[in-house]
Motif scaffolding. Structure first.
Motif, mmCIF file in Angstrom:
data_model
loop_
_atom_site.group_PDB
_atom_site.id
_atom_site.type_symbol
_atom_site.label_atom_id
_atom_site.label_comp_id
_atom_site.label_asym_id
_atom_site.label_seq_id
_atom_site.Cartn_x
_atom_site.Cartn_y
_atom_site.Cartn_z
ATOM 1 N N MET A 47 57.343 -1.114 55.884
ATOM 2 C CA MET A 47 57.425 0.148 56.594
ATOM 3 C C MET A 47 56.157 0.944 56.286
ATOM 4 S SD MET A 47 60.441 3.033 56.517
ATOM 5 C CE MET A 47 61.733 1.835 56.538
ATOM 6 N N SER A 48 55.621 1.513 57.299
ATOM 7 C CA SER A 48 54.381 2.249 57.108
ATOM 8 C C SER A 48 54.649 3.561 56.379
ATOM 9 C CB SER A 48 53.720 2.533 58.460
ATOM 10 O OG SER A 48 54.420 3.551 59.135
ATOM 11 N N ALA A 49 53.611 4.071 55.770
ATOM 12 C CA ALA A 49 53.722 5.340 55.032
ATOM 13 C C ALA A 49 54.116 6.475 55.966
ATOM 14 C CB ALA A 49 52.398 5.648 54.336
ATOM 15 N N MET A 50 53.620 6.441 57.200
ATOM 16 C CA MET A 50 53.942 7.498 58.159
ATOM 17 C C MET A 50 55.431 7.494 58.494
ATOM 18 S SD MET A 50 53.022 10.041 59.679
ATOM 19 C CE MET A 50 51.632 10.528 60.587
ATOM 20 N N ARG A 51 56.030 6.321 58.661
ATOM 21 C CA ARG A 51 57.463 6.227 58.968
ATOM 22 C C ARG A 51 58.299 6.730 57.794
ATOM 23 N NH1 ARG A 51 59.070 0.871 62.155
ATOM 24 N NH2 ARG A 51 60.930 2.142 62.392
ATOM 25 N N VAL A 52 57.860 6.440 56.593
ATOM 26 C CA VAL A 52 58.570 6.923 55.410
ATOM 27 C C VAL A 52 58.519 8.447 55.354
ATOM 28 C CG1 VAL A 52 58.556 6.956 52.883
ATOM 29 C CG2 VAL A 52 58.215 4.798 54.093
ATOM 30 N N ILE A 53 57.357 8.997 55.617
ATOM 31 C CA ILE A 53 57.201 10.458 55.606
ATOM 32 C C ILE A 53 58.080 11.083 56.688
ATOM 33 C CG2 ILE A 53 55.577 12.348 56.066
ATOM 34 C CD1 ILE A 53 53.438 10.576 54.663
ATOM 35 N N VAL A 54 58.099 10.507 57.871
ATOM 36 C CA VAL A 54 58.928 11.038 58.965
ATOM 37 C C VAL A 54 60.401 11.001 58.569
ATOM 38 C CG1 VAL A 54 59.715 10.598 61.335
ATOM 39 C CG2 VAL A 54 57.274 10.550 60.796
#
Length: 117
Positions: free
Chosen positions: A1-8
């Protein structure tokens, strides 16, 4: 999972919590206030949305919505009773209510008596 998806996902979770936790607390406080009103016979003279002997709680909220002294005035009126604000029929004193109960009731009334399920 990308860092952006985790942040979202994290932002979504915190946003949801920020919404639901205060609302759950408010619903709980509203239910406590409604129960307190029932236990102290307030609903014998006041309905949530229509006049009985006294005005509806929603009418009280409407009348005092822009009054900065409403909280103190209504706490005093509930505790000591009296007549004249809504006509000649006197409201009996509720002197057994403590400060916390008075605050809870008045806050609930001024919000228009929400959450009575």
């Amino acid at each position: 999972m990308s860092a952006m998806r985790v942040i979202v996902k994290i932002v979504f979770i915190f946003t949801a919590l920020a919404y639901f936790i205060p609302h759950a607390h408010a619903d709980s406080e509203d239910q406590k206030a409604f129960t307190l009103a029932k236990q102290n016979a307030c609903l014998g003279c006041h309905a949530l949305d229509r006049k009985i002997v006294g005005p509806s709680f929603q009418s009280v909220a409407q009348k005092y919505k822009s009054n900065p002294n409403a909280q103190a005035f209504l706490k005093n009126k509930i505790a000591k009773g009296g007549a004249g604000s809504w006509g000649v029929v006197p409201m009996p004193a509720n002197s057994k209510l403590n400060e916390a109960d008075l605050s809870l009731l008045v806050s609930w009334i001024l919000r228009g008596t929400p959450s009575q399920n």
